[in-house]
Structures are given as structure tokens and as C-alpha cells.
Design an enzyme around this catalytic site. Structure first.
Site, PDB file in Angstrom:
ATOM      1  N   VAL A 118       0.631  -1.155   0.037  1.00  0.00           N
ATOM      2  CA  VAL A 118      -0.071  -0.057   0.264  1.00  0.00           C
ATOM      3  C   VAL A 118       0.475   1.558   0.553  1.00  0.00           C
ATOM      4  O   VAL A 118       0.152   2.717  -0.417  1.00  0.00           O
ATOM      5  CB  VAL A 118      -1.169  -0.323   1.182  1.00  0.00           C
ATOM      6  CG1 VAL A 118      -1.878  -1.023   1.009  1.00  0.00           C
ATOM      7  CG2 VAL A 118      -0.401  -0.608   2.082  1.00  0.00           C
ATOM      8  N   LYS A 119       2.029   1.361   0.705  1.00  0.00           N
ATOM      9  CA  LYS A 119       3.156   2.096   0.504  1.00  0.00           C
ATOM     10  C   LYS A 119       2.538   3.429   1.732  1.00  0.00           C
ATOM     11  O   LYS A 119       2.298   4.122   0.604  1.00  0.00           O
ATOM     12  CB  LYS A 119       3.433   2.383  -1.164  1.00  0.00           C
ATOM     13  CG  LYS A 119       3.871   1.446  -1.962  1.00  0.00           C
ATOM     14  CD  LYS A 119       4.801   1.790  -3.366  1.00  0.00           C
ATOM     15  CE  LYS A 119       5.148   0.535  -3.675  1.00  0.00           C
ATOM     16  NZ  LYS A 119       4.830  -0.543  -4.289  1.00  0.00           N
ATOM     17  N   ARG A 120       2.384   3.127   2.500  1.00  0.00           N
ATOM     18  CA  ARG A 120       1.418   4.686   2.880  1.00  0.00           C
ATOM     19  C   ARG A 120       2.473   5.327   3.552  1.00  0.00           C
ATOM     20  O   ARG A 120       3.627   4.463   4.064  1.00  0.00           O
ATOM     21  CB  ARG A 120       0.767   4.122   3.535  1.00  0.00           C
ATOM     22  CG  ARG A 120      -0.970   3.326   3.304  1.00  0.00           C
ATOM     23  CD  ARG A 120      -1.971   4.118   2.619  1.00  0.00           C
ATOM     24  NE  ARG A 120      -2.931   3.838   2.444  1.00  0.00           N
ATOM     25  CZ  ARG A 120      -3.685   3.582   1.223  1.00  0.00           C
ATOM     26  NH1 ARG A 120      -2.670   3.530   0.016  1.00  0.00           N
ATOM     27  NH2 ARG A 120      -4.627   3.061   1.252  1.00  0.00           N
TER      28      ARG A 120
END
Ligand SMILES: O=c1ccn([C@@H]2O[C@H](COP(=O)(O)O)[C@@H](O)[C@H]2O)c(=O)[nH]1
Length: 279
Positions: A95-97
């Protein structure tokens, strides 16, 4: 409670060094004879989970391909995560948050708190609001036996512009990220729970990964052009910590379950051979 690093170490020992991504690209849905809609998404994700959930160490759903169908896509992501966990694979949600710390705390609740419907074993995170802003994720991971993989040197050619920029202290942005994560994993046995993302496509990194003491997720294998044979050049003496990651290369073999399993088995054999040779 077992740490994510311990669980990952065991999963790789039992199932081999492999992460397979679930990336239901529109082109892959078409290739599998599925419609580009929620039903196609559901059948794609279920097929991968049934074929690989009981044999691959880590499975990495790419959230974007579920989110593009809105709430119904996210509901399928939830059920896919449950199915994978029940089948025994570790689930790494890509999700590369990243955000200011107070918002990162909400992401930590969404993905790393066992009471959440989107609870997974680990997530990917972006450090570009400062590695310290990810502290709520690191704390939640520590509290619940989860993991976080922080972007360091990504597999895409555009990444270098930011990641190799030199900071005021003389280190690159990537080396700063690497060093901060190394601190967090200090002393962990057999492996820390905070990993890094380092693309298999990038050649000799020119960076020092020797003190990370955490898993090194290596995307870029297969469809992006890297092969297992590239891993020693990229990772050098840190090869034993590498978790090779393939999405389209394996998914292209579907929808037949046996063909998916054979593609995953080939990938794990290629990687095991290369990683073992340098231990
Ligand atoms: O540096 C990065 C970080 C993440 N990714 C993700 O991995 C998969 C790669 O898919 P392939 O089909 O194996 O190319 C995809 O979900 C990316 O978003 C990456 O490629 N590079």
C-alpha cells in the site's frame, strides 16, 4: 508473541525464499479470460490464493488493483487477506502508505491492528515525510508481531532522482533511510521486523546494506527485467536477507492452478539456488 522477523524467517525456511504479488492488471484479467470488473477481480484473487496460499512464504496483494473497484474491491481485498492467512502464507499488503505521524497512526490501526478487517502481517510504507513519521506503524508492528517494509531504493528508474539525492549530512536519502531502519532492527534475532524495499533491477546499489538486520524485499524480478542472477550484484553480502518478489512473471502462468504452482516453484528454485550459493 513472535515477532514478524521470526515468523518470516520460519516461513522462508519452510517454504523457500519467495514473495508472489497479486496484481490483477486489466491485461492479466483479459489474459485469464476474466471480465475487468469486480467478479473478475474476485475470481482472479481467489484462484491465486487457492493455488499458492499453502505453498508460498509471503503473498503480496497490490492494494491499488483492488481499490480501483471502490468499496466492493476493498471487500474482496479483505476476503483475500483472510483466505491467504487461513492457508498459512504471510500477507504483505503493498500500500506504500506514509503521512504525518497522527495520520500514520490511523494507517497503523487499519493494517497492523489485529481487530481491523484489513489486518495483515506486514505493509509497505513510504518514508518521504521522514522515517520518524512512520513511528506509529513501527510501534504497532512491535506490539502485534507485524512488519513494515520501507521504500529505500525502488525498482523503477524514476526513483533514483529522489532516493540518490544527497542530504545536507552527505548521505543519500536512501542511505539515511537504510541507517535509520538499521537502528530499529539492532540486536533482533534471527531477523528484525522492519524491512526495506530494494529493487532487483538497480544493479550495484553503491549503498551499505550490511547493518540492516531486517528483510530486504526485492521487487522487479520477471516483468521488470531482473532475474535471480542479478541478486548477488544488487545485494552483495546481504543476500541472505533477500525476499525475492515476483508478480506478473508468476501470474502470467494462470489461471490454471497447476501452472501457477509450477511457475512459483520455478521462481523459488531459481532464487534458492542463487541465495544459497552466496551464504
Ligand atoms: O520498488 C518497487 C516497489 C514495489 N513494487 C511493486 O511490486 C510489484 C511488481 O510487479 P511485477 O509484475 O513483478 O513487476 C508491483 O505491485 C509494484 O507496485 C515494485 O515493482 N517496485
Amino acid at each position: 508473541m513472535e515477532t514478524f522477523g521470526t515468523r518470516l524467517h520460519r516461513a522462508v525456511a519452510e517454504r523457500g525464499p519467495l514473495c508472489v504479488g497479486i496484481d490483477p492488471h486489466p491485461g492479466l484479467l483479459a489474459r485469464w479470460g476474466l471480465p475487468d470488473d469486480v467478479d473478475g477481480l474476485a475470481r482472479f484473487a481467489r484462484t491465486v490464493a487457492e493455488a499458492l496460499g499453502d505453498r508460498v512464504a509471503v503473498i503480496k496483494p497490490q492494494s491499488a488493483f483492488f481499490e480501483r473497484f471502490g468499496s466492493r474491491g476493498v471487500a474482496i481485498l479483505e476476503s483475500t487477506i483472510r483466505q491467504l492467512r487461513e492457508a498459512g502464507s504471510l500477507v504483505l499488503l503493498d500500500v506504500k502508505r506514509g503521512d504525518i505521524g497522527s495520520t500514520v497512526a490511523a494507517y497503523a490501526s487499519a493494517y497492523l491492528d489485529p481487530s481491523s478487517p484489513l489486518y495483515v502481517d506486514a505493509v509497505t510504507a513510504s518514508p518521504y515525510l521522514g522515517v520518524g513519521s512512520l513511528a506509529p506503524m513501527f510501534e504497532s508492528a512491535a506490539a502485534h508481531g507485524g512488519g513494515v517494509f520501507v521504500l529505500a531504493l525502488t525498482s523503477n528508474p524514476e526513483g533514483a532522482q529522489v532516493q540518490r539525492a544527497v542530504t545536507s549530512g552527505g548521505r543519500t536519502v536512501a542511505q539515511l533511510v537504510i541507517d535509520e531502519i538499521s537502528q530499529l532492527n539492532r540486536g533482533a534475532e534471527p531477523l528484525g521486523s522492519i524491512g526495506l524495499v530494494v529493487g532487483a533491477t538497480i544493479g550495484d546499489t553503491g549503498h551499505d546494506l550490511s547493518r540492516v538486520n531486517g528483510p530486504l524485499l526485492a521487487p522487479g524480478l520477471g516483468a521488470q527485467g531482473a532475474t535471480a542472477a542479478d541478486l548477488p550484484t544488487v545485494f552483495g553480502s546481504s543476500l541472505s536477507a533477500v525476499l525475492p518478489s515476483y508478480s506478473r512473471e508468476v501470474l502470467n502462468a494462470g489461471p490454471d492452478a497447476d501452472a501457477l504452482r509450477a511457475a512459483a516453484d520455478r521462481a523459488v528454485a531459481d532464487c534458492r539456488h542463487i541465495l544459497a550459493a552466496r551464504h
